[in-house]
Structure formats: C-alpha cells, structure tokens
Design an enzyme around this catalytic site. Structure first.
Site, short mmCIF file in Angstrom:
data_model
loop_
_atom_site.label_atom_id
_atom_site.label_comp_id
_atom_site.label_asym_id
_atom_site.label_seq_id
_atom_site.Cartn_x
_atom_site.Cartn_y
_atom_site.Cartn_z
N GLU A 112 -37.21 -13.83 -3.75
CA GLU A 112 -37.36 -15.07 -4.23
C GLU A 112 -36.23 -15.45 -5.39
O GLU A 112 -35.62 -14.26 -5.67
CB GLU A 112 -38.91 -15.34 -5.01
CG GLU A 112 -39.96 -15.26 -3.98
CD GLU A 112 -41.13 -15.77 -4.25
OE1 GLU A 112 -41.53 -16.47 -5.11
OE2 GLU A 112 -42.26 -14.94 -3.93
N HIS A 226 -42.35 -25.48 -11.65
CA HIS A 226 -41.85 -24.90 -10.45
C HIS A 226 -41.05 -25.93 -9.79
O HIS A 226 -41.36 -27.06 -9.68
CB HIS A 226 -43.18 -24.53 -9.28
CG HIS A 226 -42.74 -23.64 -8.14
ND1 HIS A 226 -42.09 -24.55 -7.13
CD2 HIS A 226 -43.17 -22.30 -8.02
CE1 HIS A 226 -41.78 -23.28 -6.39
NE2 HIS A 226 -42.52 -21.96 -6.67
N ARG A 269 -36.12 -20.17 -11.72
CA ARG A 269 -36.83 -21.16 -11.53
C ARG A 269 -36.60 -22.35 -12.51
O ARG A 269 -36.24 -23.36 -12.14
CB ARG A 269 -38.37 -20.87 -11.78
CG ARG A 269 -39.12 -21.09 -10.71
CD ARG A 269 -40.37 -20.63 -10.90
NE ARG A 269 -40.96 -19.74 -9.57
CZ ARG A 269 -41.96 -19.24 -9.41
NH1 ARG A 269 -42.90 -19.19 -10.28
NH2 ARG A 269 -42.15 -18.57 -8.24
N HIS A 330 -46.34 -25.40 -13.60
CA HIS A 330 -46.49 -24.38 -12.75
C HIS A 330 -47.25 -23.05 -13.61
O HIS A 330 -48.15 -22.59 -13.05
CB HIS A 330 -45.71 -23.84 -12.02
CG HIS A 330 -45.85 -22.85 -10.91
ND1 HIS A 330 -46.77 -22.96 -9.92
CD2 HIS A 330 -45.52 -21.54 -10.97
CE1 HIS A 330 -46.83 -21.75 -9.17
NE2 HIS A 330 -46.20 -21.01 -9.99
N ARG A 365 -40.79 -17.17 -16.41
CA ARG A 365 -41.32 -16.04 -15.60
C ARG A 365 -40.46 -15.82 -14.30
O ARG A 365 -40.20 -16.94 -13.58
CB ARG A 365 -42.56 -16.38 -15.30
CG ARG A 365 -43.16 -15.20 -14.46
CD ARG A 365 -44.84 -15.16 -14.27
NE ARG A 365 -45.29 -16.36 -13.71
CZ ARG A 365 -45.03 -16.69 -12.25
NH1 ARG A 365 -44.52 -15.97 -11.28
NH2 ARG A 365 -45.67 -17.69 -11.85
C1 SIN Z 1 -44.28 -19.35 -5.16
O1 SIN Z 1 -44.76 -18.88 -4.14
O2 SIN Z 1 -43.26 -19.97 -5.51
C2 SIN Z 1 -45.09 -19.13 -6.44
C3 SIN Z 1 -45.24 -17.81 -6.79
C4 SIN Z 1 -44.97 -17.61 -8.24
O3 SIN Z 1 -45.57 -18.48 -8.90
O4 SIN Z 1 -44.44 -16.62 -8.91
#
Ligand code: SIN
Length: 439
Positions: A112, A226, A269, A330, A365
């Site tokens: 990610e 998010h 993010r 988020h 985060r």
């Molecule tokens: C996501 O799946 O994008 C959210 C996971 C997270 O908040 O780390």
C-alpha cells in the site's frame, strides 16, 4: 443505578479490546462494553490488511516507512516496538485461525502507499471482518469474559486519580461498574464528521470522558483523510464506503475528470489526499477516478470481492468502470496519551487502539498500521495490567460513588463527551470546522 463488580473493564469490542481480553489471565473477570452491537467497530471495516515486518532485514525499512509517512513526528520507541513485535502478533493471529491469504503455506504480502515493499498480510479485502470474527468467537466463549452490547459508557469513576471503573447506560438503566482496572478501547472520532469511512457510532466518547477529567490527551490535530472513499448518491449508509488503498497497491491508477494522472498513487495517504483535494479544486468536479479495470474481471473479483460486489450494488462495475472517489475522514492519530504499555495519566486506567496516542503514527498513519497498533499495544497493556492489578481495587470493592445519574443525566453526559471532542478538534483544526457535525 445497578452496581456490578469486575476485575477488568474493557470499553470497546474492536481488535484492541478483544485482543486485550484474550491476553489476560483467565483468573480475572472481564467485563466488555460495546456501545452498539459488538461488530459496530472500525476493526470490522478494515479492508487492506495488517503490516508486518518481513524479517530482521526489514526492521529499518519498515521503521523508515512508518516515520516518513508520519512526517518524522512519530515517537521512535513506539515505532520500534510496533515493528519488532509485529511478527509474533501476526503469528499468533495465524495460529488462532485468522484465514490470511496464503500460498504454499506462506503469507501472501500486498503493498500500500508509503511502503517500500510488499509487507501487508490480508484476508482478501475483508481483513478486519475476519480478524474480528476470529477474536470475537474466541473471546465470547471464554468463561471469565462477559460482553455487554448496547452498553454506552459515559463517565469514569476516578478517586484521587485512581480509576475504579465507570458508568454506562445499559438496558434502560444506569450500570455502575466497579473495576480494578479499566481499558478504554473505544475507537476513533469518525462519527463526529459529516464524511467519514468510520462507523457512525464512533464519536470519540473515551477521549471526551478522559479529557473532562483533565487526563492528558494529545495530537488531536492529526486527523487522517483517506484518499479514496467512494462518492455515490446511491448509498443510504451514513458512512462512506472505502475503496481500499490495496487497489492502488496492486496497480489501480488515479485520474482526474479530464482523464489525466496527477499523482504517484503509492505516496503516503496525506500526500495523495492533498493532491486529490487540489485536483477537485482545480477541475470543479466533486471527485477523481480510480481505475483497476486493466486487471481483468476474474482477478478483481477474486482479490477484492467485497469492493467488487458492493460497487456493483451501487451500479459501478469496477472491472470496466472508473470508480468515483474523494477523500474522507478516516483515522485519528492523536488521542488519550499513553506510554508503551497503554498507561494513561490516571492510575489503573489504560487506553489502546485508535482512541490512544502512543505517538507511533506521528502526523499521518502508514497504511495498514492500525490493526497492528491495536494488536501490539493492547497485548502490552494486558501484560502490564496483570502486574498492576493489586489489592487497591479490592479495597474499593464496596466503595459507593457519590455520583448518581438518571438515564437523562447519562445521555446529557454522553453529549458533553462528544461536544468536548468537537471543541478539542476545532481548537486545533480551524480548517475542519465545517466538516464536523452538530451535536
Ligand atoms: C485501506 O484498506 O485502504 C485502509 C487500511 C488502513 O486504514 O490502513
């Protein structure tokens, strides 16, 4: 007012609360409270997965990724603890039966934003639901644990800075719970925002309660948006449906309304969300678009079944259509100040999970560090609680608080908790004033 006695009171039934209960010695009686049904927690909604340090050569890289995403504002000891203790906790979840995606008996790791490499274990795109279901079914069956649903905690019982449990509204009466130790694991603040990916019932209650008692809360300005929450008018839900960052980790691209790419999709993010806000401001379109269609229907349906079918319900076929997305509140990086064992500023009062602030996330985060934080620090809290659960609580067993609440008082104090959190956020984030709900 009905009075009950317990050894450990846990407020919240997300992964932090459940995992703490699981890691306590069975000789302690544990009472868990859930504001609504037990599964109405953010754990249940987590899609992407859980970060884990791959091996000893990955320690520095994982720490750097966490600190870079956090804008170097992180508490370095907390980050080190998170990274070093990640493997043993994921192994434990695996042994407990969480159905992680595997190949040849080894974990499948995804990626990610902000991660240098693939180090995220997952259960398709419903990791949180699977973790919740596994832990909940075990904890529910423990003879020493009692789980009360629809039990809203609204106030602490503090005597000379010693926490002796608190007060909840349960089955139309006030439940006064006398506890030797209390853990607040009541989750984040998304329910106070007009647009959030969180469960609407999560309104920062634990944080408000603690702050009203002048126990330290910190970093409330650090609120994460998010980048990719679904933008649709077809949803009747109060919460925005998340389109997991794992889609971008597996190749999904972001385009503006003109069909142009405008950002590296795998940056942390906060950077991607800021780029989307800028693009929305520039083009006047309410959203940008995420495209994963090039991966092919079978792959998409297999890897992201929840997102695939949920989007279909909203009339979006993600195997051929672009997904309209916009940032949404988020996660809260700040919260009740705790040390690396979840100890707050009051004796016998602990906090863990999103409501707590170890400083591990800094200003932003890193993706998939939230469930990991809950696991690592709630287990540490459980180990410390077992050392500090002393006769002090026993001595107060028959103590009668001079606070007396009616149900109406209880609701009013709950409202005060929410207002307190809203006030705290407004004080440090004037720019978010219009994003917050009225209470
Ligand atoms: C996501 O799946 O994008 C959210 C996971 C997270 O908040 O780390």
């Amino acid at each position: 007012m009905r009075k009950i006695n317990t050894d450990v009171l846990i407020v919240g039934t997300g992964v932090a609360g459940l995992y703490c209960a699981l890691n306590l010695n069975r000789k302690y009686h544990v009472t868990m409270l859930s504001k609504k049904s037990a599964d109405e927690c953010n754990t249940y909604l987590a899609q992407g997965g859980i970060s884990v340090c791959l091996n000893k050569f990955d320690v520095d890289s994982f720490m750097n990724d966490t600190m870079n995403a956090g804008m170097q504002l992180n508490d370095k000891d907390a980050v080190k603890t998170l990274v070093l203790e990640s493997m043993e906790n994921i192994d434990l979840l695996d042994r407990l039966g969480v159905p992680f995606n595997k190949i040849n008996n080894g974990f499948v790791y995804t990626k990610e934003g902000g991660h240098e490499k693939n180090r995220i274990v997952h259960c398709d795109d419903i990791t949180g639901k699977e973790v919740f279901n596994t832990l909940y079914s075990i904890v529910k069956s423990l003879p020493n644990v009692e789980i009360l649903e629809n039990a809203e905690m609204f106030d602490l019982n503090l005597v000379n800075n010693l926490c002796l449990g608190g007060y909840s509204i349960y089955e139309k009466e006030i439940l006064y719970i006398v506890a030797k130790i209390t853990l607040i694991a009541s989750g984040g603040v998304g329910g106070l925002f007009k647009n959030s990916t969180n469960q609407p019932c999560l309104t920062g209650d634990g944080i408000g309660m603690v702050n009203r008692e002048s126990i330290k809360v910190s970093s409330m300005e650090h609120i994460q948006f998010h980048p990719t929450a679904l933008l649709t008018d077809k949803s009747s839900s109060k919460r925005r449906f998340l389109i997991s960052e794992a889609l971008r980790g597996e190749g999904a691209l972001l385009h503006n309304s003109e069909g142009e790419r405008f950002v590296d999709e795998l940056l942390p993010r906060n950077v991607v969300a800021a780029a989307i806000f800028k693009e929305i401001g520039k083009t006047g379109s309410p959203c940008v678009y995420l495209d994963i269609s090039h991966k092919g229907r079978e792959n998409i349906r297999k890897r992201f079944p929840k997102i695939y079918f949920q989007c279909l319900e909203y009339g979006i076929d993600i195997a051929k259509d672009r997904i309209p997305v916009a940032p949404s509140q988020h996660y809260l990086m700040g919260g009740i100040s705790v040390d690396l064992f979840g100890r707050t500023g009051a004796n016998n009062l602990y906090a863990a999970g999103e409501c707590a602030c170890t400083g591990v996330h800094g200003g932003n985060r890193l993706a998939s560090n939230s469930l990991l934080e809950c696991l690592v620090f709630s287990r540490r809290a459980a180990s410390d609680m077992m050392k500090s659960i002393t006769s002090v609580g026993e001595a107060y067993k028959d103590y009668i608080s001079d606070k007396v609440f009616s149900i109406e008082d209880g609701h009013e104090v709950s409202r005060k908790n929410r207002l307190e959190v809203i006030r705290m956020i407004k004080e440090v984030r004037k720019d978010l004033e219009n994003e917050l709900v009225d209470c």
